[in-house]
Design an enzyme around this catalytic site. Structure first.
Site, short mmCIF file in Angstrom:
data_model
loop_
_atom_site.label_atom_id
_atom_site.label_comp_id
_atom_site.label_asym_id
_atom_site.label_seq_id
_atom_site.Cartn_x
_atom_site.Cartn_y
_atom_site.Cartn_z
N LEU A 70 -0.33 4.38 1.09
CA LEU A 70 -0.94 4.73 2.16
C LEU A 70 -1.37 6.47 1.69
CD1 LEU A 70 1.12 4.32 5.37
CD2 LEU A 70 -0.24 3.30 4.63
N ARG A 85 -28.89 2.75 -4.82
CA ARG A 85 -27.51 1.98 -5.10
C ARG A 85 -27.91 0.30 -4.13
NH1 ARG A 85 -27.27 4.65 -8.14
NH2 ARG A 85 -25.46 6.35 -8.69
N GLY A 94 -20.61 11.87 -14.25
CA GLY A 94 -19.83 9.81 -14.14
C GLY A 94 -21.15 9.71 -12.84
N TYR A 134 -13.59 5.70 -14.93
CA TYR A 134 -13.13 4.88 -13.46
C TYR A 134 -13.79 3.64 -14.14
CZ TYR A 134 -14.47 1.99 -9.77
OH TYR A 134 -14.22 0.89 -8.54
N ASP A 189 0.92 -1.17 -0.26
CA ASP A 189 -0.19 0.13 0.37
C ASP A 189 1.27 1.10 0.01
OD1 ASP A 189 -2.07 1.92 0.57
OD2 ASP A 189 -3.43 0.60 0.84
#
Length: 315
Positions: free
Chosen positions: A33, A212, A275, A141, A31
């Site tokens: 971070l 959603r 989007g 995305y 990662d």
């Protein structure tokens, strides 16, 4: 077995790491971070602070020789991808290819990939939407996630690298960062606890907000454990399978926080962002049938757990 988890300091990734360690696996976390937090990293995991686009990633594969890679590191914001599609592609596509090259070179047997059922199908006509529905991505995305899925199939075909793709709904729970559209539950909770108003994005003909599919992170961890040995070269929707409007979500959280400020009783309406899609809900029958996976945590129970966590933790 040894599992390398990218994004293992992030929201979902850190919970997956915890689940793997609890199941007795040896876990390596990668990662940078950028959005992940050091305090999320399980102390029993070996941690490397490095970007998935870095050439130095190969040395970690050479040293650790993981059998499985679980790829959760990503640029996760739809609006950010619209504003900066090059950055989104660099992280979500180039970063993945860098990982795939290392997987092939160092003998990884399988990669588990976190994709997006909440974005990849676009404004689907099939609702709830199954894995058979042709993706219609409406943001960089979502395009990057679909492109990544095609790369996974290429590496399986060319190099026999197995994969499992998990297309997530809107995942929520403890440790989620209260930023971006993906973190709406965390954003609402933080605002309610701090006495700040919240914004509800909606389309003109849908004043109660977007629909959603909200799935609690513990159920997502179960899916990531099941696909260690099952579901190779398959795509699975991972969600709760029921839609919730943003206004209803906010009302539930308002009641759970028990906020006495009447000015916060309703969110502030705002137009949709670039989007955004009107509705998203996943058909999860395939995961039930092939993996034996079902979401056990109801929205009411999950929100209650999440509010409890944020009430005692500073994000």
């Amino acid at each position: 077995m040894k599992i390398l988890v990218t994004g293992g300091a992030g929201f979902i990734g850190s919970h997956v790491v915890d689940g793997y360690i609890k199941a007795g696996h040896d876990v390596v976390v990668v990662d940078n971070l950028f959005t992940g937090k050091r305090e999320n990293i399980n102390p029993e995991a070996k941690f490397y602070e490095i970007d998935i686009r870095s050439k130095g990633l190969e040395k970690i594969f050479e040293r650790e020789k993981p059998l499985i890679v679980n790829h959760h590191a990503a640029q996760i914001s739809v609006p950010v991808s619209v504003e900066n599609p090059i950055f989104d592609a660099e992280v979500n596509i180039i970063g993945l290819i860098n990982i795939l090259q290392a997987c092939v070179k160092y003998g990884v047997k399988k990669i588990i990939f976190a994709s997006s059922g909440g974005a990849i199908y676009g404004e689907a006509q099939e609702y709830p939407t199954s894995e058979k529905y042709p993706p219609l991505p409406l943001s960089p995305y979502a395009i990057a996630k679909l492109t990544s899925e095609y790369y996974l199939e290429f590496y399986r075909h060319q190099y026999r690298l197995n994969y499992t793709i998990l297309r997530y709904a809107n995942i929520y729970g403890p440790r989620q960062i209260p930023k971006g559209e993906a973190g709406v539950v965390a954003i609402f909770i933080e605002n309610l606890l701090s006495g700040r108003p919240s914004v509800m994005y909606h389309f003109p003909d849908e004043p109660d907000g977007m629909a959603r599919d909200y799935c609690y992170v513990e159920d997502v961890v179960k899916a990531n454990i099941l696909v260690l040995k099952n579901g190779s070269n398959e795509i699975f929707n991972i969600g709760f399978g029921k839609p919730t409007r943003t206004r209803e979500l906010y009302k539930r959280l308002y009641d759970l926080v028990n906020n006495s400020n009447p000015s916060l009783r309703s969110p502030v309406p705002a137009p949709p962002r670039p989007g955004d899609i009107k509705r998203s809900c996943l058909n999860i029958d395939k995961a039930k049938r092939m993996l034996g996976w079902t979401p056990d945590v109801s929205l009411e129970e999950g929100l209650k757990k999440t509010v409890g966590w944020y009430s005692t933790h500073k994000v």
